[in-house]
Design a protein around this motif. Structure first.
Motif, PDB file in Angstrom:
ATOM      1  N   ASN A 163       0.803  -1.213   0.000  1.00  0.00           N
ATOM      2  CA  ASN A 163       0.000   0.000   0.000  1.00  0.00           C
ATOM      3  C   ASN A 163       0.842   1.271   0.000  1.00  0.00           C
ATOM      4  O   ASN A 163       0.315   2.367   0.161  1.00  0.00           O
ATOM      5  CB  ASN A 163      -0.939  -0.015   1.206  1.00  0.00           C
ATOM      6  CG  ASN A 163      -2.339   0.365   0.794  1.00  0.00           C
ATOM      7  OD1 ASN A 163      -2.494   1.025  -0.228  1.00  0.00           O
ATOM      8  ND2 ASN A 163      -3.325  -0.026   1.559  1.00  0.00           N
TER       9      ASN A 163
ATOM     10  N   ARG B 285       2.957   4.462  -1.102  1.00  0.00           N
ATOM     11  CA  ARG B 285       2.842   5.428  -2.191  1.00  0.00           C
ATOM     12  C   ARG B 285       3.851   5.109  -3.269  1.00  0.00           C
ATOM     13  O   ARG B 285       4.976   4.702  -2.980  1.00  0.00           O
ATOM     14  CB  ARG B 285       3.183   6.813  -1.651  1.00  0.00           C
ATOM     15  CG  ARG B 285       2.060   7.780  -1.619  1.00  0.00           C
ATOM     16  CD  ARG B 285       2.605   9.119  -1.173  1.00  0.00           C
ATOM     17  NE  ARG B 285       2.864   9.962  -2.322  1.00  0.00           N
ATOM     18  CZ  ARG B 285       1.932  10.708  -2.892  1.00  0.00           C
ATOM     19  NH1 ARG B 285       0.700  10.695  -2.418  1.00  0.00           N
ATOM     20  NH2 ARG B 285       2.212  11.461  -3.927  1.00  0.00           N
TER      21      ARG B 285
ATOM     22  N   THR C 276       1.678  10.423  -8.334  1.00  0.00           N
ATOM     23  CA  THR C 276       1.678  11.883  -8.224  1.00  0.00           C
ATOM     24  C   THR C 276       2.905  12.252  -7.408  1.00  0.00           C
ATOM     25  O   THR C 276       3.239  11.586  -6.436  1.00  0.00           O
ATOM     26  CB  THR C 276       0.435  12.419  -7.500  1.00  0.00           C
ATOM     27  OG1 THR C 276       0.253  11.680  -6.303  1.00  0.00           O
ATOM     28  CG2 THR C 276      -0.807  12.311  -8.356  1.00  0.00           C
ATOM     29  N   ARG C 277       3.522  13.314  -7.825  1.00  0.00           N
ATOM     30  CA  ARG C 277       4.737  13.736  -7.159  1.00  0.00           C
ATOM     31  C   ARG C 277       4.448  14.094  -5.704  1.00  0.00           C
ATOM     32  O   ARG C 277       3.412  14.652  -5.390  1.00  0.00           O
ATOM     33  CB  ARG C 277       5.240  14.983  -7.853  1.00  0.00           C
ATOM     34  CG  ARG C 277       6.679  14.931  -8.243  1.00  0.00           C
ATOM     35  CD  ARG C 277       7.109  16.310  -8.614  1.00  0.00           C
ATOM     36  NE  ARG C 277       6.771  16.634 -10.000  1.00  0.00           N
ATOM     37  CZ  ARG C 277       7.637  16.489 -10.993  1.00  0.00           C
ATOM     38  NH1 ARG C 277       8.831  16.008 -10.763  1.00  0.00           N
ATOM     39  NH2 ARG C 277       7.290  16.825 -12.208  1.00  0.00           N
ATOM     40  N   ASN C 278       5.365  13.769  -4.861  1.00  0.00           N
ATOM     41  CA  ASN C 278       5.274  14.195  -3.471  1.00  0.00           C
ATOM     42  C   ASN C 278       5.748  15.652  -3.386  1.00  0.00           C
ATOM     43  O   ASN C 278       6.942  15.938  -3.374  1.00  0.00           O
ATOM     44  CB  ASN C 278       6.148  13.283  -2.621  1.00  0.00           C
ATOM     45  CG  ASN C 278       6.059  13.630  -1.160  1.00  0.00           C
ATOM     46  OD1 ASN C 278       5.784  14.779  -0.813  1.00  0.00           O
ATOM     47  ND2 ASN C 278       6.271  12.650  -0.303  1.00  0.00           N
ATOM     48  N   SER C 279       4.777  16.565  -3.315  1.00  0.00           N
ATOM     49  CA  SER C 279       5.134  17.990  -3.358  1.00  0.00           C
ATOM     50  C   SER C 279       5.957  18.411  -2.162  1.00  0.00           C
ATOM     51  O   SER C 279       6.717  19.374  -2.240  1.00  0.00           O
ATOM     52  CB  SER C 279       3.886  18.866  -3.372  1.00  0.00           C
ATOM     53  OG  SER C 279       3.028  18.488  -4.379  1.00  0.00           O
TER      54      SER C 279
END
Lengths: 341, 341
Positions: free
Chosen positions: A3, A5, A50-53
DNA sequence: CTGAAAGCGCTTACAG
DNA sequence: CTGAAAGCGCTTACAG
């Protein structure tokens, strides 16, 4: 099933490319082949990457978040300004985080301390009514945090500001009453320790003087916070006192509405016997009967301008500019509460 | 002079301690001697050290920021809810970032995509009026983002929600009109594809039925968005049509205010000939004359409750709870627009 | 056009 | 009670 990311590394492994290439491909970096870009984007989509901002912000030590400090966001004017800020920020890819000072200097100071934590690229501020010294703002400036003030701006502090011309707007509003034939024009004003309300009073005063009308001190009343209830009290004083006004210029719409109601209740005809002008173009100004003549202060545009200026400063497009003051155009909306022809 | 930000390392070097110790001292970690803590805090203060929250968030992969998606923040109800959220968040050390969907599903989807970037611990949502499917919300749930809905909540999606009992509130409001002697009670409602407005209509209907009063279909009008202008149009229809209403229950305060004005203008006495009740307790309800009877929906409390619930979910205090629905108590504020005794 | 490597500033499990 | 060390997920200067 795992699970975790999905990270750049995962994508890299999957595609047998390096993390560098993935990162650049997603950025549309010129030095990456179109085929690779395509492949990377497809895979990212497929895996829901999705990018980890936070990681990106951390690495680049810059964030795409603006802070806003307003006295209260449930005041219509401020909610409009913030709406304008959010709208511009949204289009530019910035987020907007809001703080309420609730007009407390103590809380405002605490918020400015929070802002020193690196989470924000810049801040839009309407200072608390209590605020008279600016050390806490200067601290922000010292750490190079771009600031744009709006509405209640610090006087005597060089800083970027979005303002309206309160003096001129009030001058015009008062002159309009004079043109409508008013001779004894009253003023319901705000606290004179706040710059904008002082300017509104001065604009009123100047218009009277220009037209050689007396400034009756019995007709000038300053309230604490221009609330509806204070408006009712003040209007009653005007109703009972001497001389009797035939026009009233109010520093906001709430007090103007209360003036309309108080005078009407005593059978005074608005605008025939007393013409009334407010300030701010609140929604209620179009609902009250007669509709209220008022100054449109373009709060939404003010917010947009504030966000635009702030972002320009963050991105240092003109790094030789130290500060910038933008004046938003106002307009006098003439409605039935003052129209005599 | 070096303009770099002070880091833990700098402090460590200065104090001849390790970064670990500094970090723990600032956290008031139990396993650090009081003397060291004192020393560290003094030095931090002296050098103006503030933790880089981005680095901390990144490291802990958790943030103290909540997102709020509202249709528009310049609608008074939403600004009150957000004010409540901010107030609770502020006290708990969270920040609040706002997004406006402007009632566009497309924009709402784009915002939910932004939320997948790890910047937010959870999100409070009032969905766009256009939204009928919830795939984009489900995506958030899938990545374990805590969500709390308020006001316009998705029906048929298990999720945490803060609501009021629209049915019951409307039932009580209508029953109040019946108690005041009204026999032909009209309804100015909102779009029936929105759950809350449907419930308000149903509550109205049920109250009439309970008291064996007819539900005249000529007296029931649904507007698109309950605007003031729509209220004026609808009130005119009621004024001209048959049967003549002697009471009106409106699904918000704007339409109720327009009804008061339209009927008054034709010389109809409020509340004697037509009693009027609104919904939401907008500021204008206390200003319009006669003052408007309305339902206080406690928007600020709703916001506080939403923030509280969300933060509880983020911090997983009760990790066996899958979802939670909280109903906020409303109250009927009886004012002059309906008071007949 | 692509990759290996360093490092942003913290926190924390582990060791002592 | 304190420290050394690893590592969070990116970005980017450097090398090829």
């Amino acid at each position: 099933m795992n699970n975790r990311r999905i990270t750049l590394k995962d994508l890299a492994k999957e595609l047998e490319l390096s993390a560098s290439t993935i990162s650049r491909a997603l950025d549309n970096h010129p030095g990456i082949s179109p085929e690779t870009k395509e492949k990377v984007k497809l895979k990212a989509e497929e895996l829901g990457f999705t990018r980890n901002s936070i990681a990106a912000s951390f690495r680049k030590s810059k964030t795409l978040t603006l802070a806003v400090i307003a006295p209260r966001i449930d005041i219509h004017f401020h909610s409009l300004v913030i709406s304008g800020i959010e709208e511009y920020a949204y289009k530019t890819g910035y987020n907007v985080t809001i703080f309420q000072s609730r007009d407390s200097l103590k809380r405002e100071k605490k918020i400015t301390e929070t802002l020193q934590n690196n989470m924000f690229g810049g801040v839009v501020i309407c200072q608390a009514s209590e605020t008279k010294a600016y050390e806490h703002f200067k601290k922000l400036t010292k750490m190079k945090m771009p600031i744009v003030f709006y509405d209640r701006v610090p006087t005597g502090l060089e800083a970027s500001k979005i303002i309206i011309n309160d003096y001129e707007s009030s001058f015009l509003a008062t002159e309009h009453l004079i043109e409508m034939g008013c001779k004894r024009i009253a003023h319901i004003g705000g606290s004179q320790s706040t710059g904008i309300f002082k300017s509104r009073f001065e604009g009123y005063e100047a218009a009277l003087k220009k037209h050689q009308l007396p400034v009756y001190k019995e007709l000038v009343h300053f309230t604490k916070d221009l609330s509806y209830d204070e408006g009712v009290l003040t209007a009653n004083k005007l109703l009972m006192g001497q001389p009797k006004p035939d026009g009233i210029f109010c520093s906001n719409d709430y007090t103007a509405v209360s003036a309309i109601q108080v005078f009407q209740k005593k059978g005074v005809k608005i605008p025939e016997q007393v013409a009334i002008v407010g300030f701010s173009n609140y929604p209620i100004s179009k609902i009250i009967e007669p509709n209220l003549t008022t100054i449109n202060d373009r709060a939404f545009d003010m917010g947009q301008a504030a966000a635009k200026l702030l972002i320009r400063q963050i991105e240092e497009e003109d790094d030789f500019i130290q500060s910038e003051i933008i004046t938003i155009k106002t307009e006098l909306l003439i409605r039935d509460s003052s129209r005599r022809k």
